[in-house]
Design a protein around this motif. Structure first.
Motif, PDB file in Angstrom:
ATOM      1  N   ARG A  70       0.813  -1.218   0.000  1.00 10.83           N
ATOM      2  CA  ARG A  70       0.000   0.000   0.000  1.00 10.83           C
ATOM      3  C   ARG A  70       0.843   1.263   0.000  1.00 10.83           C
ATOM      4  NH1 ARG A  70      -3.149  -0.107   5.114  1.00 10.83           N
ATOM      5  NH2 ARG A  70      -1.898  -1.896   5.721  1.00 10.83           N
ATOM      6  N   ARG A  71       2.027   1.218   0.654  1.00 14.15           N
ATOM      7  CA  ARG A  71       2.792   2.447   0.882  1.00 14.15           C
ATOM      8  C   ARG A  71       4.179   2.450   0.233  1.00 14.15           C
ATOM      9  NH1 ARG A  71       0.472   6.150   3.953  1.00 14.15           N
ATOM     10  NH2 ARG A  71       2.480   6.848   4.742  1.00 14.15           N
ATOM     11  N   GLY A  72       4.538   1.382  -0.483  1.00 11.26           N
ATOM     12  CA  GLY A  72       5.778   1.388  -1.244  1.00 11.26           C
ATOM     13  C   GLY A  72       7.034   0.972  -0.493  1.00 11.26           C
ATOM     14  N   TYR A  73       6.899   0.329   0.662  1.00  5.76           N
ATOM     15  CA  TYR A  73       8.073  -0.084   1.427  1.00  5.76           C
ATOM     16  C   TYR A  73       8.615  -1.396   0.871  1.00  5.76           C
ATOM     17  CZ  TYR A  73       5.832   3.310   4.438  1.00  5.76           C
ATOM     18  OH  TYR A  73       5.233   4.443   4.913  1.00  5.76           O
ATOM     19  N   VAL A  74       9.928  -1.560   0.910  1.00  8.89           N
ATOM     20  CA  VAL A  74      10.542  -2.764   0.337  1.00  8.89           C
ATOM     21  C   VAL A  74      11.464  -3.501   1.312  1.00  8.89           C
ATOM     22  CG1 VAL A  74      10.369  -1.961  -2.049  1.00  8.89           C
ATOM     23  CG2 VAL A  74      12.404  -1.415  -0.727  1.00  8.89           C
ATOM     24  N   THR A 102      14.776  11.306   4.443  1.00  7.91           N
ATOM     25  CA  THR A 102      14.303  11.374   3.062  1.00  7.91           C
ATOM     26  C   THR A 102      13.377  10.199   2.751  1.00  7.91           C
ATOM     27  OG1 THR A 102      16.280  10.226   2.280  1.00  7.91           O
ATOM     28  CG2 THR A 102      16.326  12.649   2.260  1.00  7.91           C
ATOM     29  N   ASP A 103      12.972   9.483   3.769  1.00  6.28           N
ATOM     30  CA  ASP A 103      12.056   8.349   3.660  1.00  6.28           C
ATOM     31  C   ASP A 103      11.094   8.435   4.852  1.00  6.28           C
ATOM     32  OD1 ASP A 103      10.921   5.892   2.976  1.00  6.28           O
ATOM     33  OD2 ASP A 103      12.814   4.805   2.971  1.00  6.28           O
ATOM     34  N   ASP A 104       9.942   7.815   4.752  1.00  3.84           N
ATOM     35  CA  ASP A 104       9.040   7.742   5.896  1.00  3.84           C
ATOM     36  C   ASP A 104       9.742   7.005   7.037  1.00  3.84           C
ATOM     37  OD1 ASP A 104       7.171   8.756   4.123  1.00  3.84           O
ATOM     38  OD2 ASP A 104       6.023   6.894   3.970  1.00  3.84           O
ATOM     39  N   SER A 138       3.475   5.946  10.605  1.00  4.42           N
ATOM     40  CA  SER A 138       4.431   6.343   9.574  1.00  4.42           C
ATOM     41  C   SER A 138       4.525   7.867   9.584  1.00  4.42           C
ATOM     42  CB  SER A 138       3.985   5.864   8.196  1.00  4.42           C
ATOM     43  OG  SER A 138       4.893   6.321   7.206  1.00  4.42           O
ATOM     44  N   VAL A 139       5.678   8.355  10.044  1.00  5.02           N
ATOM     45  CA  VAL A 139       5.957   9.791  10.020  1.00  5.02           C
ATOM     46  C   VAL A 139       6.493  10.100   8.627  1.00  5.02           C
ATOM     47  CG1 VAL A 139       7.321  11.654  11.036  1.00  5.02           C
ATOM     48  CG2 VAL A 139       6.463   9.792  12.495  1.00  5.02           C
ATOM     49  N   PRO A 140       5.854  11.023   7.905  1.00  9.79           N
ATOM     50  CA  PRO A 140       6.251  11.271   6.515  1.00  9.79           C
ATOM     51  C   PRO A 140       7.677  11.799   6.368  1.00  9.79           C
ATOM     52  CG  PRO A 140       4.165  12.357   7.024  1.00  9.79           C
ATOM     53  CD  PRO A 140       4.738  11.866   8.315  1.00  9.79           C
ATOM     54  N   VAL A 158       8.758  -3.296  14.551  1.00  2.88           N
ATOM     55  CA  VAL A 158       9.131  -3.596  13.175  1.00  2.88           C
ATOM     56  C   VAL A 158       9.317  -2.257  12.489  1.00  2.88           C
ATOM     57  CG1 VAL A 158       8.390  -4.654  11.004  1.00  2.88           C
ATOM     58  CG2 VAL A 158       7.796  -5.746  13.194  1.00  2.88           C
ATOM     59  N   ARG A 159      10.416  -2.124  11.744  1.00  2.79           N
ATOM     60  CA  ARG A 159      10.696  -0.896  10.993  1.00  2.79           C
ATOM     61  C   ARG A 159      10.574  -1.222   9.506  1.00  2.79           C
ATOM     62  NH1 ARG A 159      16.553   0.925  13.028  1.00  2.79           N
ATOM     63  NH2 ARG A 159      17.061  -1.041  12.004  1.00  2.79           N
ATOM     64  N   LEU A 160       9.911  -0.367   8.758  1.00  6.68           N
ATOM     65  CA  LEU A 160       9.795  -0.537   7.313  1.00  6.68           C
ATOM     66  C   LEU A 160      10.362   0.690   6.627  1.00  6.68           C
ATOM     67  CD1 LEU A 160       7.053  -1.945   8.609  1.00  6.68           C
ATOM     68  CD2 LEU A 160       6.609  -2.343   6.205  1.00  6.68           C
ATOM     69  N   PHE A 161      10.943   0.470   5.449  1.00  8.86           N
ATOM     70  CA  PHE A 161      11.468   1.600   4.690  1.00  8.86           C
ATOM     71  C   PHE A 161      11.579   1.249   3.220  1.00  8.86           C
ATOM     72  CE2 PHE A 161      14.613  -0.700   7.108  1.00  8.86           C
ATOM     73  CZ  PHE A 161      15.621  -1.028   6.207  1.00  8.86           C
ATOM     74  N   ILE A 162      11.690   2.279   2.417  1.00 12.27           N
ATOM     75  CA  ILE A 162      11.827   2.108   0.973  1.00 12.27           C
ATOM     76  C   ILE A 162      13.275   1.816   0.639  1.00 12.27           C
ATOM     77  CG2 ILE A 162      11.617   3.265  -1.269  1.00 12.27           C
ATOM     78  CD1 ILE A 162       9.247   4.855   0.025  1.00 12.27           C
ATOM     79  N   ASP A 163      14.174   2.601   1.212  1.00 18.02           N
ATOM     80  CA  ASP A 163      15.601   2.489   0.916  1.00 18.02           C
ATOM     81  C   ASP A 163      16.366   2.771   2.204  1.00 18.02           C
ATOM     82  OD1 ASP A 163      18.232   2.824   0.064  1.00 18.02           O
ATOM     83  OD2 ASP A 163      17.705   4.100  -1.629  1.00 18.02           O
ATOM     84  N   THR A 164      17.328   1.942   2.539  1.00 17.70           N
ATOM     85  CA  THR A 164      18.066   2.145   3.787  1.00 17.70           C
ATOM     86  C   THR A 164      18.757   3.505   3.809  1.00 17.70           C
ATOM     87  OG1 THR A 164      19.942   0.920   2.871  1.00 17.70           O
ATOM     88  CG2 THR A 164      18.411  -0.298   4.290  1.00 17.70           C
TER      89      THR A 164
END
Length: 179
Positions: A70-74, A102-104, A138-140, A158-164
């Motif tokens: 839903r939010r683009g995390y990988v 630079t990421d949520d 999720s803090v933008p 649990v931590r989620l992110f798009i790019d480390t």
């Protein structure tokens, strides 16, 4: 259940609907997950092995993948902080400085408690989000914030992110002391 405390007005916001409404207006994503899924031996365990962390990710795999889609995390992992964490005081000092990413910044609290302090809109100013097990936030990106522990000084998330690379903290300086 999360509780909001607005610093400049003293307003306290409670209840799933009111918390969700307030955070949505501030651009902060919030939802609740079923903490009852967590195996009993992990409910109040804060010194985790790699096997424990893998177990938490496995238990919430479907939920994590849904949120990620839903939010683009990988990428995702598990972090545990408590008085047993090596260098906990140094980590907390680092966390307690206002910064942006630079990421949520996403957290799913699976045990314990934590507080995000977030800079809201101009009228609202800074507010505390007191989180407990089951809270998802999720803090933008580019939103000034910091994280700290509550009095019990223990949390598993649990931590989620798009790019480390998006997790690098960029210091944020206030024009006036507003925290």
């Amino acid at each position: 259940m999360a509780v909001i405390k607005v610093r400049n007005s003293g307003e306290v916001i409670e209840g799933v609907d009111k918390v969700h409404e307030f955070l949505e207006a501030q651009g902060v994503f919030f939802e609740r997950w079923d903490i009852g899924k967590l195996p009993e031996h992990l409910v109040e365990k804060f010194d985790l092995t790699d096997e424990d962390k893998a177990n938490i990710l496995n238990v919430y795999d479907e939920d994590i993948r849904s949120l990620a889609e839903r939010r683009g995390y990988v990428n995702w992992d598990v972090i545990a902080l408590s008085d047993q964490t090596p260098n906990i005081e140094e980590l907390l000092k680092k966390f307690e400085q206002v910064h942006t990413h630079t990421d949520d910044e996403v957290r799913i609290i699976t045990a314990g408690h934590g507080i995000f302090i977030v800079k809201g809109d101009e009228k609202t100013g800074y507010f505390n989000i007191e989180l407990e097990a089951g809270d998802v936030i999720s803090v933008p990106e580019n939103t000034p914030h910091f994280f700290t522990l509550m009095d019990d000084r223990q949390v598993v998330a649990v931590r989620l992110f798009i790019d480390t690379d998006g997790w690098v903290a960029h210091p944020y300086e206030e024009k006036e002391h507003q925290i």
